[in-house]
Motif scaffolding. Sequence first.
Motif, PDB file in Angstrom:
ATOM      1  N   SER A  94      59.985  35.394  -1.076  1.00 25.99           N
ATOM      2  CA  SER A  94      59.034  36.284  -0.391  1.00 25.99           C
ATOM      3  C   SER A  94      57.908  35.476   0.240  1.00 25.99           C
ATOM      4  CB  SER A  94      58.460  37.305  -1.372  1.00 25.99           C
ATOM      5  OG  SER A  94      59.509  38.057  -1.943  1.00 25.99           O
ATOM      6  N   GLU A 106      55.218  41.211  -0.745  1.00 27.86           N
ATOM      7  CA  GLU A 106      54.762  41.110  -2.135  1.00 27.86           C
ATOM      8  C   GLU A 106      55.235  39.802  -2.788  1.00 27.86           C
ATOM      9  OE1 GLU A 106      56.044  44.222  -4.761  1.00 27.86           O
ATOM     10  OE2 GLU A 106      54.527  43.674  -6.266  1.00 27.86           O
ATOM     11  N   THR A 114      60.571  41.142  -6.174  1.00 27.12           N
ATOM     12  CA  THR A 114      61.229  41.859  -5.072  1.00 27.12           C
ATOM     13  C   THR A 114      62.399  42.653  -5.637  1.00 27.12           C
ATOM     14  OG1 THR A 114      60.613  40.071  -3.597  1.00 27.12           O
ATOM     15  CG2 THR A 114      62.316  41.578  -2.803  1.00 27.12           C
ATOM     16  N   ASP A 133      64.019  39.871   3.177  1.00 28.64           N
ATOM     17  CA  ASP A 133      63.614  39.481   1.818  1.00 28.64           C
ATOM     18  C   ASP A 133      64.588  40.173   0.856  1.00 28.64           C
ATOM     19  OD1 ASP A 133      62.204  38.359  -0.215  1.00 28.64           O
ATOM     20  OD2 ASP A 133      60.528  39.772  -0.157  1.00 28.64           O
TER      21      ASP A 133
HETATM   22 MG   LIG Z   1      60.346  38.136  -3.884  1.00 32.44          MG
END
Ligand SMILES: [Mg+2]
Length: 330
Positions: A94, A106, A114, A133
């Motif tokens: 991320s 995030e 995630t 992501d």
């Molecule tokens: Mg992540």
Amino acid sequence: MPANLPPQYFEVERRLKTARTAQEKIAICEELLAIIPKHKGTEKLQAQFKSKIAKLRQESERKPAGAKHGLIGRVEKSGAGQVAVIGPPNGGKSSIIRALTGHEVEVADYPYTTRTAAPFMMPFENIQVQLIDTPPIASDFMENRLPEIIKTADTVLVAVDLGDPEAASSLEGVLAALKEKRIELVLQSRTIPPEKCPFLKHALLVGTKLDAEGAASVLDEIKVLFAGRFGMTAISTASGEGVEALRKAVFDLLKIVRVYSKAPGKKADLTSPFALKSGSTVMDMARAVHKDFALNLNFARIWNRGDHIEGLRVQRDHVLADEDVVELHL
Ligand SMILES: [Mg+2]
Ligand SMILES: Nc1nc2c(ncn2[C@@H]2O[C@H](COP(=O)(O)OP(=O)(O)OP(=O)(O)O)[C@@H](O)[C@H]2O)c(=O)[nH]1
């Protein structure tokens, strides 16, 4: 060996007894995993929580209602190419996306932050590339729908945590988990035959946390161990080192050419290129512009500032280069 669990562990564990949904339970288990001290005496406990999380995830994904609540599925393509960013838990996936896109993705210092695949657009010069992501891959667990996302993506970036002395084995774990799903990641220069297309994917390793202690030696180790299997670049999202080089590397990995359409006697609009697969011909360009152009195309003229080409007359099967300006003649 004693586990030596901190008091905070028992407070959080109490909440597990009253949690009702699978999602709540997963969140608590992940919190516990982050709290548990990492040493030999807690290995069994860590493994128990990892497998509990895996089971809970599978259970929650089996429920059709889950799909409505953001569980991962195919991500609709947008921009000049789609790149899945994958890797082990907490590996910096991320953070890569945040650095390349500028979006508030995030990021947190515990694994499984995630939970769902999500797309973000990365600008590169005059095009946008879609980065996805993804939830992490461990040797014993992968989200149900992640293989589909990888197979449909144009190409793959694999985050390798250079702050982790065990990075090589966790990378092997990711590759093994993919292999179980019949997905093989290969060197970007390798030719992928069409019949192998969804299962063989070009990939680039991205060493993350280059600023971390010991990162340089982990980077050397990975480069040696995976030489000939993957190309590698490295970044620090903390210092910004390597971020711009990675942006260019993503563009190169996609193997696309940017070409501009120009009407006779007019200037080309250099802000909105057509992004075509590398190896595309004048005819492919004509198809992208309009089907009538493809039907009636006679020849084309090409300009390319970098290659010092000025109005060169070419045939329909002429292969286009990046940054070609093309004038189609019917
Ligand atoms: Mg992540
Ligand atoms: N020092 C340093 N820390 C980094 C860097 N990149 C990421 N981190 C830290 O590594 C941790 C994990 O980063 P994430 O980007 O959330 O990792 P992830 O792979 O997306 O994690 P999951 O979604 O949980 O699988 C966070 O605490 C980040 O701040 C970096 O370049 N340098």
